[in-house]
Design a protein around this motif. Structure first.
Motif: not given
Lengths: 440, 440
Positions: B329-330, B333, B337, B339, B350, B352, B404-405, B408, B411-412
């Motif tokens: 995440l660090s 993200m 964002c 978390w 998390a 947004l 997570v990838r 992301v 989210i993008e």
């Protein structure tokens, strides 16, 4: 007794000792401990022959084979068996349950089945989904004791309909429904145990089943058919299930507690799809999901074990015990006593001569080293004081004969007292007396 | 949202297709199926990395040894294990549970423990015993989703109290209690998950615990402390339980679902004696008794297995997964964002950037082959739309990084849409969205 009346008791009893008493929900006030529990603790001593409990004799299972089976479940399917499952239950097990129910003449699809923690949980979920405080639930008189407790826990107004040796009286059922309609009250369902009823040992005849379904459909009232003992038939031919003639108006409850093991807690409800959907949501909030482990154990049992043969083994054993009890009762019971003659299941219902109180007699019986369940526990309205439930499922034939001999001693003592001083019936009391299901 | 408002929805939705709709209890109308269930069915496909479910990784147990253990239970104690038990639970297991709780700093006696079908059933029984329709239950915001459902199923008015990184806000709790008193409304209890909270991953600090207990005692309100994750701590020192400073005003819920197996369904409540007595009666009408089989399996596990070492094994595995998720995440993200950084348990919460709707984004995420639980499911009042719960318990570290990838990427994509068209928040919707607990 009305639900309202029942609510008043425990708050008064508990108010001096329980600092939380003002916090409970109204429904909690219908949850009352058994008056006869303390006596049953004494009755569980080894020297007492218990004709009280409804425990199946699981020792008749081949435990070594069953041990291998559960080991295989863990070593071969452990990652699934030890994980969460769905609230409706394992799909393969639900398919096997449909196969199992074909033995009862039921045609069903797995999607209409929900697996529950014994059929008791199914009954609880049904009550939760249907019963608002004050709603009427109709049952046979007498009826299954924990059903009365469950209905009381949801503040139902439980009303009884009489039975005779052919089952519930359809005319009285009709009148009870008509009366409720006239009063503008809602009858949520009629609860029945049609086969080898607990506690009365009575089986509803085919003709009665047809008439009961006709009455319930005419009044548009649901039927909850609880059938844990159906496959434990020792004489005669099976009667058709109410479900099979219910046109979507029957919720059917089944269980493996008596044909395999109550310790695995595998029961189920078979319900019309929209009702089943509500039951699944209720089950999810009640416990997330049933034990996947137990479901996969039973799944493997039903697919690899000769379980139909195992039921025959159980039936041979229980049949002998039933015969032993009926023979002993015929040989020994005093004049004026009557009892039912069940074609299957676990229970005989015995009635003492008018005026003799079976609950008042229980301490004397325990002194004679025999225990039974007094009849009042099986009514919501204080009836049943001259009656008792006698179980033949757990004690051996020898213990059954000895138990009846001791019971007859207690009855004769009570009859002597009765002849000397008149009735032994104490002032009226109310509330159900719950026997623990695990009594030996 | 009030309980009344919630009730209105399903009756309207179901009335055209369900012939039984007029028969249900009022409480059944609070039992609503998840809006996102269908999507989760898609999300359970093997190509999807699920950060949604809260399933423990039971494969870390030595299944062959566990298989031998269950075989021994059946072959050596089968007659007891397959029989009915008591509604309170096996006495030896309750003693072992007291030993287990000493690891949390709790001193208790077996008589105050009731064994339940997971701690979920304990929560259900507590709600059943305490909550009348319209009674207020206070919870953290957000809170455990199935708790919301259980409270709704008993027609509670569930109200939230905010949390920050130190746990629930005691001043807001005080205000909520004062406000309810001013309105003459009954707050039946404050429900809290103080350690590694589900879903927020937040642990209540020692100072907050003291203040929370001070507030609750001043207002004379019960606390229900739900602690399934307490022993799964990867950093820092344990905080004292609320129970240990509760002066008889706390009901404590424990579970072996996360430290052994959820498939065995062994949870418990530790409650003041009169409350425990009510819970036992409620459990009896709910299911007669829990599975004796499972209880004897767990009894043997706790007496013969190196279970403290097993918990260390679980902790090493989950700690690595937690670290992997936080590192990913660090690293990945997008800006804006945030978390939480849990010291234990299973979950990261998390959030947004303002205006991005996590629930509306879910279909895009599933297209990207990743799943999570949208935040709205953890509130009774429609909040949480920018948030999501991310679980690190079940996927491997590699899957977590890949998940997570993909997340992301989703989210993008949503942020691009947001930058072009403004907010993605749809018109307000209400009701909780239940994720199935068994999602992989």
């Amino acid at each position: 007794m009305s639900a309202d009346h029942r609510e008043q008791q425990p708050a008064q009893q508990g108010s001096r000792i329980d600092p939380h008493v003002g916090r409970y929900a109204h429904r909690a006030q219908g949850m009352v401990a058994s008056e006869v529990r303390a006596l049953f603790a004494v009755a569980s001593r080894p020297e007492v022959v218990s004709l009280a409990g409804g425990m199946p004799n699981v020792s008749a299972l081949p435990l070594d084979q069953f041990g291998d089976l559960v080991k295989d479940v863990v070593s071969q399917e452990g990652a699934a068996a030890l994980q969460y499952g769905s609230a409706q239950g394992d799909p393969v097990l639900r398919e096997q349950i449909c196969d199992y129910m074909t033995l009862e003449g039921i045609t069903a699809v797995p999607d209409d089945v929900i697996v529950t923690v014994g059929s008791q949980q199914a009954l609880d979920l049904i009550t939760r989904v249907f019963v608002d405080p004050g709603d009427i639930v109709l049952t046979e008189a007498p009826t299954y004791v924990t059903a009365i407790n469950t209905f009381a826990a949801f503040q139902a107004d439980t009303r009884h309909v009489s039975m005779d040796e052919h089952g519930v009286d359809p005319d009285e059922l009709d009148r009870a429904l008509t009366e409720a309609e006239r009063q503008g009250q809602r009858v949520k369902f009629f609860y029945t145990v049609p086969n080898f009823q607990n506690p009365a040992g009575i089986t509803m005849t085919a003709e009665r089943r047809t008439r009961v379904m006709e009455v319930c459909q005419r009044h548009d009232v649901l039927v909850v058919e609880d059938n844990p003992y159906g496959l434990l038939r020792y004489d005669g031919e099976p009667e058709p299930t109410l479900y099979s003639q219910g046109n979507g108006n029957v919720i059917y409850l089944g269980s493996l507690s008596k044909t395999l093991s109550p310790g695995l807690r595998i029961g189920w409800a078979l319900a019309p799809a929209p009702v089943r959907a509500k039951l699944v949501l209720a089950a999810e909030s009640a416990m997330l999901s049933h034990s996947t482990f137990n479901q996969l154990v039973v799944r493997r049992y039903l697919s690899t074990f000769p379980w139909r043969e195992q039921i025959k083994t159980f039936n041979a054993m229980y049949s002998e015990r039933r015969d032993t009890m009926l023979t002993a009762l015929s040989a020994m019971m005093p004049k004026g006593c009557t009892w039912t003659e069940p074609e299957g299941g676990f229970f005989v219902w015995a009635t003492l001569p008018e005026g003799v109180d079976a609950k008042a007699m229980l301490p004397r019986a325990v002194t004679e080293r025999v225990a039974y369940v007094p009849g009042t526990g099986f009514y919501a309205d204080g009836r049943g004081r001259s009656s008792m439930r006698l179980s033949f499922c757990y004690p051996t034939p020898e213990q059954i004969r000895e138990g009846v001999r001791r019971l007859v001693g207690a009855i004769e003592g009570e009859l002597d007292l009765h002849a000397t001083f008149g009735t032994t019936l104490p002032p009226s009391t109310q509330g159900s007396q719950t026997p623990a299901p695990d009594l030996p």
